[in-house]
Structures are given as C-alpha cells and as structure tokens.
Scaffold this motif. Structure first.
Motif, PDB file in Angstrom:
ATOM      1  N   ILE A 168      15.030   0.015  21.365  1.00 57.81           N
ATOM      2  CA  ILE A 168      13.959  -0.982  21.505  1.00 57.81           C
ATOM      3  C   ILE A 168      12.753  -0.509  20.709  1.00 57.81           C
ATOM      4  CG2 ILE A 168      12.488  -2.258  23.118  1.00 57.81           C
ATOM      5  CD1 ILE A 168      14.577  -1.697  25.297  1.00 57.81           C
ATOM      6  N   HIS A 169      12.613  -1.069  19.533  1.00 62.52           N
ATOM      7  CA  HIS A 169      11.453  -0.761  18.688  1.00 62.52           C
ATOM      8  C   HIS A 169      11.246  -1.906  17.711  1.00 62.52           C
ATOM      9  CE1 HIS A 169      14.248   0.401  15.430  1.00 62.52           C
ATOM     10  NE2 HIS A 169      14.924   1.024  16.383  1.00 62.52           N
ATOM     11  N   PHE A 170       9.994  -2.260  17.501  1.00 65.23           N
ATOM     12  CA  PHE A 170       9.650  -3.374  16.618  1.00 65.23           C
ATOM     13  C   PHE A 170       8.414  -3.017  15.813  1.00 65.23           C
ATOM     14  CE2 PHE A 170      11.837  -5.182  20.262  1.00 65.23           C
ATOM     15  CZ  PHE A 170      12.808  -5.964  19.642  1.00 65.23           C
ATOM     16  N   LYS A 171       8.362  -3.562  14.606  1.00 65.40           N
ATOM     17  CA  LYS A 171       7.192  -3.366  13.764  1.00 65.40           C
ATOM     18  C   LYS A 171       6.098  -4.355  14.155  1.00 65.40           C
ATOM     19  CE  LYS A 171       9.609  -1.568   9.707  1.00 65.40           C
ATOM     20  NZ  LYS A 171       9.897  -1.774   8.261  1.00 65.40           N
ATOM     21  N   ILE A 172       4.858  -3.919  13.971  1.00 65.77           N
ATOM     22  CA  ILE A 172       3.725  -4.815  14.157  1.00 65.77           C
ATOM     23  C   ILE A 172       3.143  -5.146  12.780  1.00 65.77           C
ATOM     24  CG2 ILE A 172       3.254  -4.135  16.533  1.00 65.77           C
ATOM     25  CD1 ILE A 172       1.078  -2.263  15.481  1.00 65.77           C
ATOM     26  N   SER A 173       2.097  -5.935  12.745  1.00 67.44           N
ATOM     27  CA  SER A 173       1.633  -6.529  11.488  1.00 67.44           C
ATOM     28  C   SER A 173       1.191  -5.514  10.435  1.00 67.44           C
ATOM     29  CB  SER A 173       0.496  -7.517  11.767  1.00 67.44           C
ATOM     30  OG  SER A 173      -0.577  -6.863  12.411  1.00 67.44           O
ATOM     31  N   MET A 179       3.457  -0.559  11.406  1.00 66.23           N
ATOM     32  CA  MET A 179       3.779   0.516  12.350  1.00 66.23           C
ATOM     33  C   MET A 179       5.008   0.145  13.174  1.00 66.23           C
ATOM     34  SD  MET A 179       1.418   2.021  15.446  1.00 66.23           S
ATOM     35  CE  MET A 179       1.767   3.607  16.219  1.00 66.23           C
ATOM     36  N   ASN A 180       5.930   1.093  13.310  1.00 67.33           N
ATOM     37  CA  ASN A 180       7.119   0.896  14.133  1.00 67.33           C
ATOM     38  C   ASN A 180       6.815   1.396  15.546  1.00 67.33           C
ATOM     39  OD1 ASN A 180       9.763   0.256  14.851  1.00 67.33           O
ATOM     40  ND2 ASN A 180      10.564   2.228  14.188  1.00 67.33           N
ATOM     41  N   VAL A 181       6.739   0.485  16.489  1.00 66.26           N
ATOM     42  CA  VAL A 181       6.328   0.826  17.857  1.00 66.26           C
ATOM     43  C   VAL A 181       7.569   0.973  18.735  1.00 66.26           C
ATOM     44  CG1 VAL A 181       4.940   0.145  19.847  1.00 66.26           C
ATOM     45  CG2 VAL A 181       4.179  -0.437  17.535  1.00 66.26           C
ATOM     46  N   LYS A 182       7.789   2.184  19.225  1.00 64.99           N
ATOM     47  CA  LYS A 182       8.992   2.489  20.001  1.00 64.99           C
ATOM     48  C   LYS A 182       8.714   2.422  21.504  1.00 64.99           C
ATOM     49  CE  LYS A 182      10.842   5.576  16.436  1.00 64.99           C
ATOM     50  NZ  LYS A 182      11.354   6.935  16.155  1.00 64.99           N
ATOM     51  N   PHE A 183       9.601   1.742  22.208  1.00 71.66           N
ATOM     52  CA  PHE A 183       9.499   1.686  23.672  1.00 71.66           C
ATOM     53  C   PHE A 183       9.642   3.076  24.271  1.00 71.66           C
ATOM     54  CE2 PHE A 183      11.851   0.773  27.796  1.00 71.66           C
ATOM     55  CZ  PHE A 183      10.696   0.516  28.520  1.00 71.66           C
ATOM     56  N   SER A 184      10.433   3.942  23.630  1.00 68.68           N
ATOM     57  CA  SER A 184      10.667   5.290  24.157  1.00 68.68           C
ATOM     58  C   SER A 184       9.364   6.073  24.303  1.00 68.68           C
ATOM     59  CB  SER A 184      11.635   6.058  23.250  1.00 68.68           C
ATOM     60  OG  SER A 184      11.129   6.147  21.926  1.00 68.68           O
ATOM     61  N   TYR A 194       0.690  -8.186  18.541  1.00 67.11           N
ATOM     62  CA  TYR A 194       0.504  -7.642  17.198  1.00 67.11           C
ATOM     63  C   TYR A 194       1.684  -7.879  16.252  1.00 67.11           C
ATOM     64  CZ  TYR A 194      -3.591  -5.444  19.198  1.00 67.11           C
ATOM     65  OH  TYR A 194      -4.817  -5.238  19.814  1.00 67.11           O
ATOM     66  N   ALA A 195       2.710  -8.597  16.684  1.00 63.14           N
ATOM     67  CA  ALA A 195       3.845  -8.918  15.814  1.00 63.14           C
ATOM     68  C   ALA A 195       3.862 -10.411  15.510  1.00 63.14           C
ATOM     69  CB  ALA A 195       5.151  -8.490  16.470  1.00 63.14           C
ATOM     70  N   GLY A 196       4.688 -10.807  14.577  1.00 62.72           N
ATOM     71  CA  GLY A 196       4.813 -12.221  14.214  1.00 62.72           C
ATOM     72  C   GLY A 196       5.949 -12.387  13.221  1.00 62.72           C
ATOM     73  N   THR A 197       6.016 -13.526  12.563  1.00 60.80           N
ATOM     74  CA  THR A 197       7.115 -13.778  11.630  1.00 60.80           C
ATOM     75  C   THR A 197       7.093 -12.804  10.453  1.00 60.80           C
ATOM     76  OG1 THR A 197       5.761 -15.491  10.564  1.00 60.80           O
ATOM     77  CG2 THR A 197       7.389 -16.226  12.193  1.00 60.80           C
ATOM     78  N   ILE A 198       5.905 -12.422  10.006  1.00 64.32           N
ATOM     79  CA  ILE A 198       5.818 -11.517   8.857  1.00 64.32           C
ATOM     80  C   ILE A 198       6.377 -10.141   9.216  1.00 64.32           C
ATOM     81  CG2 ILE A 198       4.248 -10.336   7.272  1.00 64.32           C
ATOM     82  CD1 ILE A 198       2.405 -12.803   7.462  1.00 64.32           C
ATOM     83  N   SER A 199       5.950  -9.602  10.353  1.00 63.65           N
ATOM     84  CA  SER A 199       6.429  -8.269  10.747  1.00 63.65           C
ATOM     85  C   SER A 199       7.908  -8.312  11.133  1.00 63.65           C
ATOM     86  CB  SER A 199       5.600  -7.727  11.912  1.00 63.65           C
ATOM     87  OG  SER A 199       5.702  -8.556  13.053  1.00 63.65           O
ATOM     88  N   LEU A 200       8.337  -9.391  11.778  1.00 61.09           N
ATOM     89  CA  LEU A 200       9.754  -9.486  12.157  1.00 61.09           C
ATOM     90  C   LEU A 200      10.635  -9.529  10.914  1.00 61.09           C
ATOM     91  CD1 LEU A 200      12.031  -9.809  14.207  1.00 61.09           C
ATOM     92  CD2 LEU A 200      11.574 -12.274  14.245  1.00 61.09           C
ATOM     93  N   LYS A 201      10.260 -10.330   9.941  1.00 58.79           N
ATOM     94  CA  LYS A 201      11.075 -10.452   8.729  1.00 58.79           C
ATOM     95  C   LYS A 201      11.186  -9.117   8.002  1.00 58.79           C
ATOM     96  CE  LYS A 201      11.665 -13.215   4.535  1.00 58.79           C
ATOM     97  NZ  LYS A 201      11.144 -14.343   3.713  1.00 58.79           N
ATOM     98  N   SER A 202      10.138  -8.296   8.082  1.00 61.25           N
ATOM     99  CA  SER A 202      10.127  -7.022   7.362  1.00 61.25           C
ATOM    100  C   SER A 202      11.181  -6.045   7.879  1.00 61.25           C
ATOM    101  CB  SER A 202       8.746  -6.372   7.450  1.00 61.25           C
ATOM    102  OG  SER A 202       8.499  -5.871   8.760  1.00 61.25           O
ATOM    103  N   GLU A 203      11.688  -6.258   9.102  1.00 61.23           N
ATOM    104  CA  GLU A 203      12.702  -5.348   9.632  1.00 61.23           C
ATOM    105  C   GLU A 203      14.079  -5.998   9.726  1.00 61.23           C
ATOM    106  OE1 GLU A 203      12.145  -4.220  13.796  1.00 61.23           O
ATOM    107  OE2 GLU A 203      10.406  -5.527  13.830  1.00 61.23           O
ATOM    108  N   LEU A 204      14.243  -7.131   9.068  1.00 63.72           N
ATOM    109  CA  LEU A 204      15.534  -7.805   9.002  1.00 63.72           C
ATOM    110  C   LEU A 204      16.122  -7.629   7.610  1.00 63.72           C
ATOM    111  CD1 LEU A 204      14.532 -11.197  10.683  1.00 63.72           C
ATOM    112  CD2 LEU A 204      15.558  -9.199  11.807  1.00 63.72           C
ATOM    113  N   LYS A 205      17.425  -7.825   7.500  1.00 58.85           N
ATOM    114  CA  LYS A 205      18.042  -7.803   6.174  1.00 58.85           C
ATOM    115  C   LYS A 205      18.694  -9.151   5.893  1.00 58.85           C
ATOM    116  CE  LYS A 205      22.546  -5.819   7.502  1.00 58.85           C
ATOM    117  NZ  LYS A 205      23.506  -4.712   7.243  1.00 58.85           N
ATOM    118  N   LYS A 206      18.607  -9.550   4.648  1.00 53.76           N
ATOM    119  CA  LYS A 206      19.149 -10.835   4.233  1.00 53.76           C
ATOM    120  C   LYS A 206      20.675 -10.793   4.283  1.00 53.76           C
ATOM    121  CE  LYS A 206      17.716 -14.396   1.039  1.00 53.76           C
ATOM    122  NZ  LYS A 206      16.912 -14.689  -0.173  1.00 53.76           N
TER     123      LYS A 206
END
Length: 278
Positions: free
Chosen positions: A125-130, A133-138, A179-191
C-alpha cells in the motif's frame, strides 16, 4: 403515585420497543451486507459470452466480487445530496467521507488500497502524491506522518498513532486523497495494449480536472469479442458506480475502435489505458 407509576411503565415499554427496533434494524443491516450481490452476480454475461475468471486473491477477482448496494440505489454525493446526472446501473458498497475528497482517482486508489489491506499486504500500500513523493502506509504503521510545507514534504516522527488498525489506515487514505489526483495516479501506472484489457485497468486522462474510470469485469464471446464493465466516481465526491453504456449489450461496453472512447461523462483517447505496476 399511581399516575407516576403508569408514566414510568409506559416509558419502560417505549424504551423496550425502541431497543427492539434498533436490534432488528442492526440485524437487517448485517444480513443485507452479508448477502449483498457482487458485481458478477448482478451482471451475468450476455448471451454467447463467458466471464473471464482470474486467480483467487487477484485484484481482478476482488473487483468482480465487490459488493453492490441494493438494486435501484441512487448515487449520493458526500453531503447526502443526490448526483444530478444519474448515469449508472449499480452503486458500489463502500462509504464516502463527509467531505469532498473521494473523487475519480481517489476512488480507484481506495479500492486498490482496500484490496491489499484485506490481504494484510501492508507493504504494497503506497501511492504517489502530486509532488512525486511515494507515501508508504508501512511508515504510517510505524507512527510516522508526512509534513507538508507548500510543495515540499518530508517524513516526521512524533507521538502519532501506530499500528495496522482501521483508524491509522483511514488516516493514511485521507492524506492520500488530499494530495493525490489523476496526475499523480497516472505517474505510477504503465501503459498497456487494449487487447490485453482486464479488470483493474484504468482509462485515465491526467489534468486539473482530469478523469479516470476503472474496468471491473470482463466477458468474451466465441469469436473473441470482448465486453467490459466500467466504474467511476466523479466530481464532486460521490459514490462509485457502474456506468451505463450505449452499446447494444449495455451496461457492458464494447472495445472502442475509434480514436476516442466516449463514456457517459467523459471522452477518453482510446489509447490512454493503463494498469498498476505492483
């Protein structure tokens, strides 16, 4: 004295009735959730199509089995008002916050996080913010929190709540929503190729505003034709819902063949389909 005794007895009877109604309502609520229909139960494949099955404990299977609110449910906003544009056929059963935070990308993030949380795979469980930064639940589990100063962020230790409990998890998610959104979400996805589409894939157009919709089920026909179901949240914060389509197989969508892919509230470039990397 007799008068007061009668009032007291009546008061006791009223209280007992109230308690009984509360108990009955609680039992109804519990059983309603225990026997809630899942996405795949509510939406059988059209004639001559077969549902794709996925490995147990996969994100795809998690989505196919996600519970829905009762048939006929409307989409509500975070403030209890009804969504103006009711473009859905079903509503996913997960709660909103009472603030305008869980929008399109946030709802997808929530589902992904809830999936790993249900498996106790907390390190995933970790997601990037705008700001990237990669924010880890751990690290929240260990009692750390993120200090925000404009566009600068850093980890901070203090007397914060520790542990893997739901309270810490919800605090973590709320921070991500802010602090996340479509821009930050897309940055951690792969096409990916649309020919490899599966539940868990995302059509996403990053921006302010941008939008994202999530594939939650897939069926295939004998000739190889693919149909899929889409879910979205939107602006303002609203319950996530299964979208109608204009296909003859509605609510199932057909794989788009044009350069653009219209959905009820957003038109995406067809090639803008992505998947999670972890």
């Amino acid at each position: 004295m007799k008068f007061f005794s009668l009032i007291f007895n009546q008061y006791q009877i009223t209280n007992c009735r109230l308690i009984v109604w509360i108990v009955l309502f609680s039992i109804f609520f519990v059983f309603q959730n225990l026997f809630a229909e899942s996405i795949q139960e509510r939406f059988p494949p059209p004639n001559e199509f077969k549902r794709e099955t996925y490995v147990n404990n996969s994100f795809a299977a998690y989505l196919q089995n996600f519970p829905l609110k009762p048939k006929g449910s409307v989409v509500s906003l975070y403030n209890g008002k009804l969504k103006t544009n009711q473009v859905h056929v079903a509503v996913l059963d997960f709660p909103l916050l009472k603030v305008d935070l869980i929008q399109c990308a946030d709802a997808i993030i929530k589902l992904r996080a809830e999936y790993f949380y249900s498996l106790k795979q907390y390190n995933k469980i970790h997601f990037k913010i705008s700001n990237g930064m990669n924010v880890k639940f751990s690290r929240f589990i260990k009692g750390e929190r993120v200090q925000v100063n404009g566009n600068q962020t850093h980890w901070k230790k203090g007397k914060f709540t520790q542990g893997k409990g739901r309270d810490v998890f919800e605090e973590y998610l709320k921070f991500i929503y802010i602090y996340a959104g479509t821009i930050s979400l897309k940055s951690e996805l792969k096409k990916k190729s649309i020919g490899e589409l599966k539940p868990g894939d995302i059509w996403i157009e990053a921006g302010s505003p941008g939008h994202a919709v999530l594939v939650v089920d897939k069926v295939t026909g004998k000739g190889g034709q693919t149909l899929f179901l889409l879910a979205q949240s939107y602006m303002p914060s609203q319950e996530m819902h299964i979208l109608k389509s204009e296909s003859k197989y509605s609510p199932w969508f057909e794989v788009p063949k044009d350069e653009t892919f219209p959905t009820p509230e957003w038109e995406f470039p067809t090639k803008e389909i992505y998947e999670f990397t972890n």
